[in-house]
Design an enzyme around this catalytic site. Structure first.
Site, PDB file in Angstrom:
ATOM      1  N   LYS A  43     -12.741  -4.822   2.678  1.00 16.78           N
ATOM      2  CA  LYS A  43     -13.783  -5.223   3.612  1.00 16.78           C
ATOM      3  C   LYS A  43     -15.094  -5.675   2.962  1.00 16.78           C
ATOM      4  O   LYS A  43     -15.923  -6.314   3.633  1.00 16.78           O
ATOM      5  CB  LYS A  43     -14.109  -4.053   4.564  1.00 16.78           C
ATOM      6  CG  LYS A  43     -12.997  -3.762   5.542  1.00 16.78           C
ATOM      7  CD  LYS A  43     -12.976  -4.763   6.668  1.00 16.78           C
ATOM      8  CE  LYS A  43     -11.688  -4.746   7.445  1.00 16.78           C
ATOM      9  NZ  LYS A  43     -10.614  -5.543   6.880  1.00 16.78           N
ATOM     10  N   TYR A  85       0.865  -1.181   0.000  1.00 18.65           N
ATOM     11  CA  TYR A  85       0.000   0.000   0.000  1.00 18.65           C
ATOM     12  C   TYR A  85       0.902   1.231   0.000  1.00 18.65           C
ATOM     13  O   TYR A  85       1.655   1.451   0.955  1.00 18.65           O
ATOM     14  CB  TYR A  85      -0.894   0.012   1.241  1.00 18.65           C
ATOM     15  CG  TYR A  85      -1.975  -1.043   1.231  1.00 18.65           C
ATOM     16  CD1 TYR A  85      -3.283  -0.707   0.887  1.00 18.65           C
ATOM     17  CD2 TYR A  85      -1.694  -2.369   1.558  1.00 18.65           C
ATOM     18  CE1 TYR A  85      -4.285  -1.665   0.879  1.00 18.65           C
ATOM     19  CE2 TYR A  85      -2.690  -3.339   1.548  1.00 18.65           C
ATOM     20  CZ  TYR A  85      -3.986  -2.976   1.211  1.00 18.65           C
ATOM     21  OH  TYR A  85      -4.982  -3.931   1.190  1.00 18.65           O
TER      22      TYR A  85
END
Length: 392
Positions: A298, A201
């Site tokens: 998620k 990331y």
């Protein structure tokens, strides 16, 4: 046709719910508007939380995941030309994530459903949910050119944001919270082994980048781009060059591996929560009730949490006559949903550069990343959120 539970949507949520209900001996029918090939090829999420993988194993759907999935014990944060690895198990008491694409989860669950002989109707378009506030709801749907009716005791809408389930909740009873971001993700699939064995990331002044994977020989990568970007406007070379810039590091041993790009797409970033997640005997699950920015990985995992919660609650009602868990379905799910929204939106704010960002905003982001790398409690909070909140 009549059943106990009508499941609208054969994505991972609807298919897993059907499996859980089958295992509990509760009758159900799954309606899916698309054909099987589309469901098994639709590229979506690829990160399974610790609890999601455990739920698939408990349902008897984890054999291929355990054989072919890629367990990941960490992620890398990259910023200011620095690299920092977050050791997930060390910070969470042994939890990790698994790279296993949503398409593969769907393939596994479809194969199990068909082997068991449970009703799974592809190209069956749900048209409306009727009588949700009664003891005998029904789903009108079109299949094989004819309009049919599925009578049931409960309806679970796993049919996404644009599906008919959410529309069946009266607007006067609904509360919607949402945020739309001014940027999107340009995603690619490429026939090249990943350049790193864990996800990277990256926060950069030019925008966010994510280096991911689908298999040991298939790279998945993303670039932050302005909202409304057309993927066709980016050449393969431009994409690789931009990934190179945003993933830059002072580590001379790291190199970005390039290869043929086989797919490109643009994903808008937004957050959306529909409350309540229940209306009478209609229950919303997954994207029908909530959408999160993809930064926290998620979406699929929240959907799994919803259907596990519903299956447990309905089984408790059948076995004991206690409706408590079913009555609490919306509140139980929303506690987890809002924690996931908090985590995903915080990750998005930490790593993406807004179009109107100032030097002050940039320094705040770097300070936030510095804190994660220097303070164990901050790093632990990230690791616990990333590996997932409890399903119960």
């Amino acid at each position: 046709m009549r059943t106990t539970v009508a499941v609208i949507g054969a994505g991972p949520a609807g298919l897993l719910l059907a499996r859980l209900l089958d295992n509990a001996g509760i009758g159900n029918v799954v309606l899916e508007s698309r054909d099987r090939a589309y469901v098994e090829q639709r590229q979506r999420a690829g990160i399974l939380e610790h609890g999601t993988a455990e739920a698939l194993r408990a349902a008897g759907a984890g054999e291929r995941m355990d054989r072919e999935g890629l367990p990941h014990d960490g992620i890398e944060l990259r910023f200011d030309r620095r690299r920092h690895r977050v050791d997930l198990p060390a910070l969470t008491g042994g939890k990790y994530v698994t790279v296993y694409a949503q398409t593969e989860v769907c393939k596994d669950l479809i194969a199990l459903r068909l082997a068991d002989g449970g009703p799974l109707l592809f190209e069956a378009e749900a048209l409306a949910v009727e009588g949700a506030e009664t003891a005998a709801p029904r789903v009108r749907y079109r299949h094989g050119g004819r309009e049919e009716v599925l009578e049931c005791d409960y309806v679970v809408g796993c049919d996404g944001y644009w599906g008919v389930a959410r529309e069946a909740v009266p607007q006067a009873l609904s509360r919607v919270s949402e945020r739309t971001y001014p940027f999107a993700w340009l995603g690619i699939l490429a026939d090249v082994p990943p350049s790193h064995d864990e996800l990277v990331y990256a926060r950069h002044d030019r925008g966010f980048a994510l280096l991911s994977m689908r298999t040991p020989v298939l790279t998945r990568a993303y670039l932050q781009v302005p909202a409304g970007t057309d993927a066709a406007d980016w050449s393969d070379t431009e994409i690789w060059d931009e990934l190179d810039r945003r993933l830059e590091t002072d580590d001379p041993a790291w190199r970005l591996a390039r290869g043929p790009v086989t797919a490109k797409s643009v994903t808008p970033l937004r957050a959306h929560v529909h409350e309540p997640m229940r209306h009478g005997r209609l229950f919303l699950a997954g994207d029908a009730a909530h959408i999160v920015p993809p930064t926290g990985a998620k979406g699929l995992n929240l959907a799994v949490g919803d259907v596990v919660t519903f299956a447990r609650a309905l089984t408790r009602l059948r076995d004991t006559g206690d409706p408590g868990l079913l009555d609490a379905y919306s509140d139980t799910c929303l506690r987890r949903v809002w924690q996931a929204e908090r985590f995903s939106c915080a990750m998005t704010a930490l790593l993406h550069r807004a179009p109107d960002a100032t030097p002050f905003d940039d320094r705040l982001q770097l300070a936030g990343l510095d804190r994660i790398t220097a303070v164990r409690s901050a790093e632990t909070d990230l690791a616990e959120g990333y590996t997932g909140f409890p399903l119960d």
